[in-house]
Design a protein around this motif. Structure first.
Motif, PDB file in Angstrom:
ATOM      1  N   THR A  31       0.808  -1.270  -0.004  1.00  0.00           N
ATOM      2  CA  THR A  31      -0.020  -0.012   0.117  1.00  0.00           C
ATOM      3  C   THR A  31       0.964   1.355  -0.050  1.00  0.00           C
ATOM      4  OG1 THR A  31      -1.757  -1.031   1.028  1.00  0.00           O
ATOM      5  CG2 THR A  31      -1.860   1.431   1.188  1.00  0.00           C
ATOM      6  N   LYS A  32       1.945   1.240   0.697  1.00  0.00           N
ATOM      7  CA  LYS A  32       2.929   2.334   0.812  1.00  0.00           C
ATOM      8  C   LYS A  32       3.525   2.586  -0.540  1.00  0.00           C
ATOM      9  CE  LYS A  32       7.070   4.082   2.787  1.00  0.00           C
ATOM     10  NZ  LYS A  32       8.331   3.846   3.852  1.00  0.00           N
ATOM     11  N   ALA A  33       3.969   1.549  -1.214  1.00  0.00           N
ATOM     12  CA  ALA A  33       4.616   1.567  -2.488  1.00  0.00           C
ATOM     13  C   ALA A  33       3.378   1.869  -3.498  1.00  0.00           C
ATOM     14  CB  ALA A  33       5.084   0.268  -2.836  1.00  0.00           C
ATOM     15  N   ASN A  34       2.168   1.757  -3.390  1.00  0.00           N
ATOM     16  CA  ASN A  34       1.294   2.257  -4.310  1.00  0.00           C
ATOM     17  C   ASN A  34       1.033   3.591  -4.191  1.00  0.00           C
ATOM     18  OD1 ASN A  34      -1.304   1.777  -6.237  1.00  0.00           O
ATOM     19  ND2 ASN A  34      -1.974   2.527  -4.468  1.00  0.00           N
ATOM     20  N   ASP A  35       0.959   4.008  -2.667  1.00  0.00           N
ATOM     21  CA  ASP A  35       0.815   5.594  -2.422  1.00  0.00           C
ATOM     22  C   ASP A  35       1.783   6.414  -3.080  1.00  0.00           C
ATOM     23  OD1 ASP A  35      -1.500   4.857  -1.188  1.00  0.00           O
ATOM     24  OD2 ASP A  35      -0.599   4.884   0.899  1.00  0.00           O
ATOM     25  N   LEU A  36       3.221   5.658  -3.202  1.00  0.00           N
ATOM     26  CA  LEU A  36       4.184   6.623  -3.722  1.00  0.00           C
ATOM     27  C   LEU A  36       4.221   6.651  -5.307  1.00  0.00           C
ATOM     28  CD1 LEU A  36       6.963   5.128  -1.383  1.00  0.00           C
ATOM     29  CD2 LEU A  36       6.399   7.322  -1.531  1.00  0.00           C
ATOM     30  N   GLY A  37       3.501   5.934  -5.772  1.00  0.00           N
ATOM     31  CA  GLY A  37       3.045   6.247  -7.595  1.00  0.00           C
ATOM     32  C   GLY A  37       3.558   4.768  -8.050  1.00  0.00           C
ATOM     33  N   ILE A  38       4.073   3.976  -7.277  1.00  0.00           N
ATOM     34  CA  ILE A  38       4.605   2.667  -7.918  1.00  0.00           C
ATOM     35  C   ILE A  38       3.592   1.740  -8.562  1.00  0.00           C
ATOM     36  CG2 ILE A  38       6.327   0.675  -7.710  1.00  0.00           C
ATOM     37  CD1 ILE A  38       7.596   2.328  -5.154  1.00  0.00           C
ATOM     38  N   HIS A  39       3.642   1.481  -9.770  1.00  0.00           N
ATOM     39  CA  HIS A  39       2.834   0.415 -10.413  1.00  0.00           C
ATOM     40  C   HIS A  39       3.066  -1.126  -9.520  1.00  0.00           C
ATOM     41  CE1 HIS A  39       1.560   3.161 -13.376  1.00  0.00           C
ATOM     42  NE2 HIS A  39       2.619   3.509 -13.596  1.00  0.00           N
ATOM     43  N   ILE A  40       1.885  -1.675  -9.202  1.00  0.00           N
ATOM     44  CA  ILE A  40       1.967  -2.847  -8.594  1.00  0.00           C
ATOM     45  C   ILE A  40       1.252  -3.975  -9.516  1.00  0.00           C
ATOM     46  CG2 ILE A  40       1.540  -4.456  -6.545  1.00  0.00           C
ATOM     47  CD1 ILE A  40       3.127  -1.897  -5.859  1.00  0.00           C
ATOM     48  N   PHE A  41       2.337  -4.731  -9.823  1.00  0.00           N
ATOM     49  CA  PHE A  41       1.673  -6.290 -10.684  1.00  0.00           C
ATOM     50  C   PHE A  41       1.674  -7.373  -9.673  1.00  0.00           C
ATOM     51  CE2 PHE A  41       2.882  -3.085 -14.096  1.00  0.00           C
ATOM     52  CZ  PHE A  41       1.652  -2.819 -14.501  1.00  0.00           C
ATOM     53  N   PHE A  42       0.551  -8.218  -9.580  1.00  0.00           N
ATOM     54  CA  PHE A  42       0.661  -9.550  -8.851  1.00  0.00           C
ATOM     55  C   PHE A  42       0.637 -10.478 -10.036  1.00  0.00           C
ATOM     56  CE2 PHE A  42      -1.590  -6.524  -6.326  1.00  0.00           C
ATOM     57  CZ  PHE A  42      -0.770  -6.665  -4.993  1.00  0.00           C
ATOM     58  N   ILE A  43       1.759 -11.240 -10.266  1.00  0.00           N
ATOM     59  CA  ILE A  43       1.997 -11.930 -11.516  1.00  0.00           C
ATOM     60  C   ILE A  43       1.980 -13.627 -10.877  1.00  0.00           C
ATOM     61  CG2 ILE A  43       3.566 -12.556 -13.436  1.00  0.00           C
ATOM     62  CD1 ILE A  43       4.258  -9.525 -13.347  1.00  0.00           C
ATOM     63  N   THR A  44       1.117 -14.124 -11.219  1.00  0.00           N
ATOM     64  CA  THR A  44       0.871 -15.603 -10.636  1.00  0.00           C
ATOM     65  C   THR A  44       0.748 -16.874 -11.834  1.00  0.00           C
ATOM     66  OG1 THR A  44      -0.400 -16.676  -9.013  1.00  0.00           O
ATOM     67  CG2 THR A  44      -1.434 -15.111 -10.388  1.00  0.00           C
ATOM     68  N   GLY A  45       0.924 -18.157 -11.134  1.00  0.00           N
ATOM     69  CA  GLY A  45       0.366 -19.065 -12.058  1.00  0.00           C
ATOM     70  C   GLY A  45      -1.128 -19.163 -11.854  1.00  0.00           C
ATOM     71  N   ARG A  46      -1.789 -18.829 -10.893  1.00  0.00           N
ATOM     72  CA  ARG A  46      -3.119 -19.216 -10.684  1.00  0.00           C
ATOM     73  C   ARG A  46      -4.133 -18.501 -11.756  1.00  0.00           C
ATOM     74  NH1 ARG A  46      -4.536 -16.906  -4.525  1.00  0.00           N
ATOM     75  NH2 ARG A  46      -2.928 -18.129  -3.303  1.00  0.00           N
ATOM     76  N   PRO A  47      -4.842 -19.196 -11.941  1.00  0.00           N
ATOM     77  CA  PRO A  47      -6.234 -18.669 -12.725  1.00  0.00           C
ATOM     78  C   PRO A  47      -7.045 -17.446 -12.155  1.00  0.00           C
ATOM     79  CG  PRO A  47      -7.046 -20.771 -11.467  1.00  0.00           C
ATOM     80  CD  PRO A  47      -5.606 -20.453 -11.343  1.00  0.00           C
ATOM     81  N   PRO A  48      -7.653 -16.676 -12.802  1.00  0.00           N
ATOM     82  CA  PRO A  48      -8.265 -15.498 -12.170  1.00  0.00           C
ATOM     83  C   PRO A  48      -9.193 -15.905 -11.026  1.00  0.00           C
ATOM     84  CG  PRO A  48      -8.283 -15.546 -14.471  1.00  0.00           C
ATOM     85  CD  PRO A  48      -7.849 -16.763 -14.461  1.00  0.00           C
ATOM     86  N   ARG A  49      -9.753 -17.144 -11.265  1.00  0.00           N
ATOM     87  CA  ARG A  49     -10.642 -17.694 -10.307  1.00  0.00           C
ATOM     88  C   ARG A  49     -10.096 -17.811  -9.002  1.00  0.00           C
ATOM     89  NH1 ARG A  49     -10.685 -23.302  -9.919  1.00  0.00           N
ATOM     90  NH2 ARG A  49      -9.355 -24.096 -11.458  1.00  0.00           N
ATOM     91  N   TRP A  50      -8.833 -17.987  -8.875  1.00  0.00           N
ATOM     92  CA  TRP A  50      -7.986 -17.906  -7.479  1.00  0.00           C
ATOM     93  C   TRP A  50      -7.657 -16.744  -6.899  1.00  0.00           C
ATOM     94  CZ3 TRP A  50      -4.365 -22.530  -8.091  1.00  0.00           C
ATOM     95  CH2 TRP A  50      -5.015 -23.842  -8.011  1.00  0.00           C
TER      96      TRP A  50
END
Length: 265
Positions: A31-50
């Protein structure tokens, strides 16, 4: 150390313990990183339903699911872009792996959900397609986000399976794995990987690899660990992921990657 413009992280075994949940500390630091304007990507092998747990934890960020196959807005539950395995390549991959890996059993993740052969152990998808199919080809009526392969009775390890698949699927599909102990391969369309999709997203934001930090722990993370300017493999990471990363994070149970992300911000 300069502030990154993008932080991209794997989920399981990196910011989510295999037997736990996303910690408050993790949420606070991202959250702090996002507030600083950093783009956050959660990159996973999971399918969207997970991705429900990620949706509940974070009001920001973009999901990349299926090892790079899908860009997913988990807030709106909307697939924004996808690169699927064609029916032709699914058929070719199945034939090649049945011929080279007699213990192989198959499952597929497509727009209709998860489908498996009867002998395929659905460890994380119990209650879905309980009956199973005699052969996975019954579900090759549409392209797939991910093609899954298990070695029956753990006859082969994930690493052994990957070595075979990378040879047999050359020019057909992209093989990787995210768990050394599961005798499980995860197969995507040719050229699809976490690193390739992250590079696309960074380019669209006019961000260079030098301004990207990545975190990961398994072979399916190697492409993004190698691509980014700063990369951290968890202390518990697969040796190949550790070799691909430029730096080491602490054990995920100690919130090591979060400490690193916070200090780099």
């Amino acid at each position: 150390m300069t502030r990154p413009k993008i932080i991209a992280t794997d989920l399981d075994g990196t910011i989510i313990p295999f037997d736990g949940h996303i910690s408050k500390r993790t949420i606070d630091v991202f959250t702090k990183a996002n507030d600083l304007g950093i783009h956050i990507f959660f990159i996973t092998g999971r399918p969207p339903r997970w991705m429900n747990e990620v949706r509940e934890a974070f009001s920001f960020g973009t999901g990349v699911c299926g090892n790079g196959a899908v860009i997913y807005d988990f807030h709106k539950n909307e697939i924004l872009e996808e690169w699927l395995i064609s029916v032709e390549d699914l058929t070719k991959a199945t034939y090649a792996l049945r011929s080279s890996m007699p213990s192989a059993v198959f499952a597929v993740e497509n727009h209709d959900g998860f489908h498996r052969e009867k002998k395929y152990l659905a460890r994380w998808d119990l209650g879905i397609d309980d009956a199973g199919s005699a052969q996975i080809e019954e579900h090759f009526d549409q392209p797939a986000m991910k093609f899954l392969v298990r070695s029956l009775n753990h006859e082969l390890s994930s690493d052994e399976m990957l070595e075979i698949a990378q040879k047999e699927l050359k020019g057909i599909a992209t093989a990787t794995h995210s768990n050394s102990s599961e005798s499980l391969l995860e197969i995507s369309a040719i050229g699809v990987s976490k690193g390739e999709t992250l590079a696309k997203l960074a380019q669209r934001l006019n961000v260079s690899a030098a301004d990207v930090i990545t975190f990961g722990d398994n072979p399916n993370d190697i492409s993004m660990l190698e691509w980014s300017g700063r990369s951290y493999a968890m202390a518990t990471a697969h040796p190949a992921a550790q070799a691909a990363a430029s730096r080491r994070a602490n054990h995920f149970a100690l919130a090591g990657s979060r400490q690193r992300a916070e200090s780099d911000s």
